[in-house]
Design a protein around this motif. Structure first.
Motif, PDB file in Angstrom:
ATOM      1  N   MET A  30      48.851 -14.435  63.309  1.00 41.85           N
ATOM      2  CA  MET A  30      50.060 -14.431  62.614  1.00 41.85           C
ATOM      3  C   MET A  30      50.522 -12.984  62.080  1.00 41.85           C
ATOM      4  SD  MET A  30      52.123 -17.224  63.551  1.00 41.85           S
ATOM      5  CE  MET A  30      53.145 -16.744  62.196  1.00 41.85           C
ATOM      6  N   GLY A  31      49.524 -12.658  61.456  1.00 40.74           N
ATOM      7  CA  GLY A  31      49.644 -11.668  60.462  1.00 40.74           C
ATOM      8  C   GLY A  31      49.923 -10.397  61.256  1.00 40.74           C
ATOM      9  N   ILE A  80      48.921 -15.458  55.840  1.00 35.73           N
ATOM     10  CA  ILE A  80      49.783 -16.530  55.167  1.00 35.73           C
ATOM     11  C   ILE A  80      50.939 -16.012  54.910  1.00 35.73           C
ATOM     12  CG2 ILE A  80      49.785 -17.875  53.068  1.00 35.73           C
ATOM     13  CD1 ILE A  80      46.738 -18.038  53.535  1.00 35.73           C
ATOM     14  N   ILE A  81      51.325 -14.925  54.367  1.00 38.39           N
ATOM     15  CA  ILE A  81      52.645 -14.434  54.050  1.00 38.39           C
ATOM     16  C   ILE A  81      53.565 -14.382  55.575  1.00 38.39           C
ATOM     17  CG2 ILE A  81      52.375 -11.958  54.289  1.00 38.39           C
ATOM     18  CD1 ILE A  81      54.485 -13.831  51.698  1.00 38.39           C
ATOM     19  N   ALA A  82      52.837 -14.166  56.434  1.00 37.01           N
ATOM     20  CA  ALA A  82      53.663 -14.138  58.058  1.00 37.01           C
ATOM     21  C   ALA A  82      53.964 -15.489  58.179  1.00 37.01           C
ATOM     22  CB  ALA A  82      52.719 -13.548  58.870  1.00 37.01           C
ATOM     23  N   VAL A  83      53.203 -16.543  57.885  1.00 37.28           N
ATOM     24  CA  VAL A  83      53.534 -18.049  58.100  1.00 37.28           C
ATOM     25  C   VAL A  83      54.750 -18.277  57.273  1.00 37.28           C
ATOM     26  CG1 VAL A  83      52.832 -20.357  57.770  1.00 37.28           C
ATOM     27  CG2 VAL A  83      51.397 -18.675  59.042  1.00 37.28           C
ATOM     28  N   LEU A  84      54.634 -17.939  55.965  1.00 40.00           N
ATOM     29  CA  LEU A  84      56.011 -18.194  55.142  1.00 40.00           C
ATOM     30  C   LEU A  84      57.082 -17.410  55.295  1.00 40.00           C
ATOM     31  CD1 LEU A  84      53.671 -17.916  51.654  1.00 40.00           C
ATOM     32  CD2 LEU A  84      54.778 -20.113  52.903  1.00 40.00           C
ATOM     33  N   ILE A  85      57.056 -16.506  55.859  1.00 42.49           N
ATOM     34  CA  ILE A  85      58.291 -15.612  56.222  1.00 42.49           C
ATOM     35  C   ILE A  85      58.639 -16.348  57.241  1.00 42.49           C
ATOM     36  CG2 ILE A  85      58.952 -13.490  57.471  1.00 42.49           C
ATOM     37  CD1 ILE A  85      57.127 -11.848  55.311  1.00 42.49           C
ATOM     38  N   MET A 125      52.966 -15.892  46.022  1.00 49.46           N
ATOM     39  CA  MET A 125      53.799 -15.626  47.123  1.00 49.46           C
ATOM     40  C   MET A 125      54.840 -16.418  47.145  1.00 49.46           C
ATOM     41  SD  MET A 125      51.025 -15.207  50.210  1.00 49.46           S
ATOM     42  CE  MET A 125      49.637 -14.674  49.856  1.00 49.46           C
ATOM     43  N   ILE A 126      54.608 -17.800  47.066  1.00 58.07           N
ATOM     44  CA  ILE A 126      55.740 -18.990  47.039  1.00 58.07           C
ATOM     45  C   ILE A 126      56.820 -18.734  45.993  1.00 58.07           C
ATOM     46  CG2 ILE A 126      56.016 -21.466  46.614  1.00 58.07           C
ATOM     47  CD1 ILE A 126      53.308 -21.740  48.091  1.00 58.07           C
ATOM     48  N   ARG A 127      56.142 -18.337  44.630  1.00 54.20           N
ATOM     49  CA  ARG A 127      57.137 -18.215  43.552  1.00 54.20           C
ATOM     50  C   ARG A 127      58.077 -17.042  43.859  1.00 54.20           C
ATOM     51  NH1 ARG A 127      56.433 -14.936  38.655  1.00 54.20           N
ATOM     52  NH2 ARG A 127      57.792 -15.732  37.035  1.00 54.20           N
ATOM     53  N   GLN A 128      57.458 -16.017  44.400  1.00 54.32           N
ATOM     54  CA  GLN A 128      58.427 -14.837  44.744  1.00 54.32           C
ATOM     55  C   GLN A 128      59.593 -15.283  45.549  1.00 54.32           C
ATOM     56  OE1 GLN A 128      58.349 -11.908  42.692  1.00 54.32           O
ATOM     57  NE2 GLN A 128      60.352 -12.096  43.784  1.00 54.32           N
TER      58      GLN A 128
END
Length: 142
Positions: A30-31, A80-85, A125-128
């Protein structure tokens, strides 16, 4: 796709893996799909504070929806940030704010990839993401 539909798609993909190592490989893959942030955003202003890895996140409002880009030095935070995005990009700010992100994180087991000392990075990450959504929702209303 809605946030919930994308979350279900991610959860379905992750359910195919029985072993933690397979899930980790999924995150690394994912990254590789991470929408790259422009180098001009690799500054302190866009850096996720509290993350032990260097990680930058930017958000832009395009046609009433937020489009996120990011960069991370380490493979797991990048995944993980890729999943969130994937879940939150191209969504309306109010939909992001109304989503129960913690329920998704728990269902996906994303906390499992961090030791206690590093879980702060995921929270940041979630907060931002939520802060960008709040700021851009305010911009829409004004």
């Amino acid at each position: 796709m809605t946030i919930k539909e994308t979350q279900l798609e991610v959860l379905d993909e992750m359910s195919m893996f029985d072993e933690s190592i397979e899930k980790m490989e999924y995150l690394i893959d994912m990254g590789r799909t991470l929408p790259k942030i422009d180098d001009k955003y690799k500054t302190d202003e866009y850096q996720i504070k509290g993350c032990q890895s260097d990680l930058w996140l930017n958000a832009e409002l395009i046609d009433g929806k937020i489009v996120f880009t990011a960069s991370a030095a380490a493979m797991i935070p990048r995944g993980i940030i890729a999943v969130l995005i994937r879940v939150y990009s191209n969504q309306k700010p109010e939909d992001i704010l109304n989503d129960d992100t913690n329920a998704f994180i728990k269902a996906a087991g994303l906390n499992d990839f961090f030791q206690m000392t590093r879980s702060n990075g995921l929270e940041m990450m979630i907060r931002q993401i939520k802060l960008y959504a709040l700021a851009l929702e305010t911009k829409i209303k004004n």
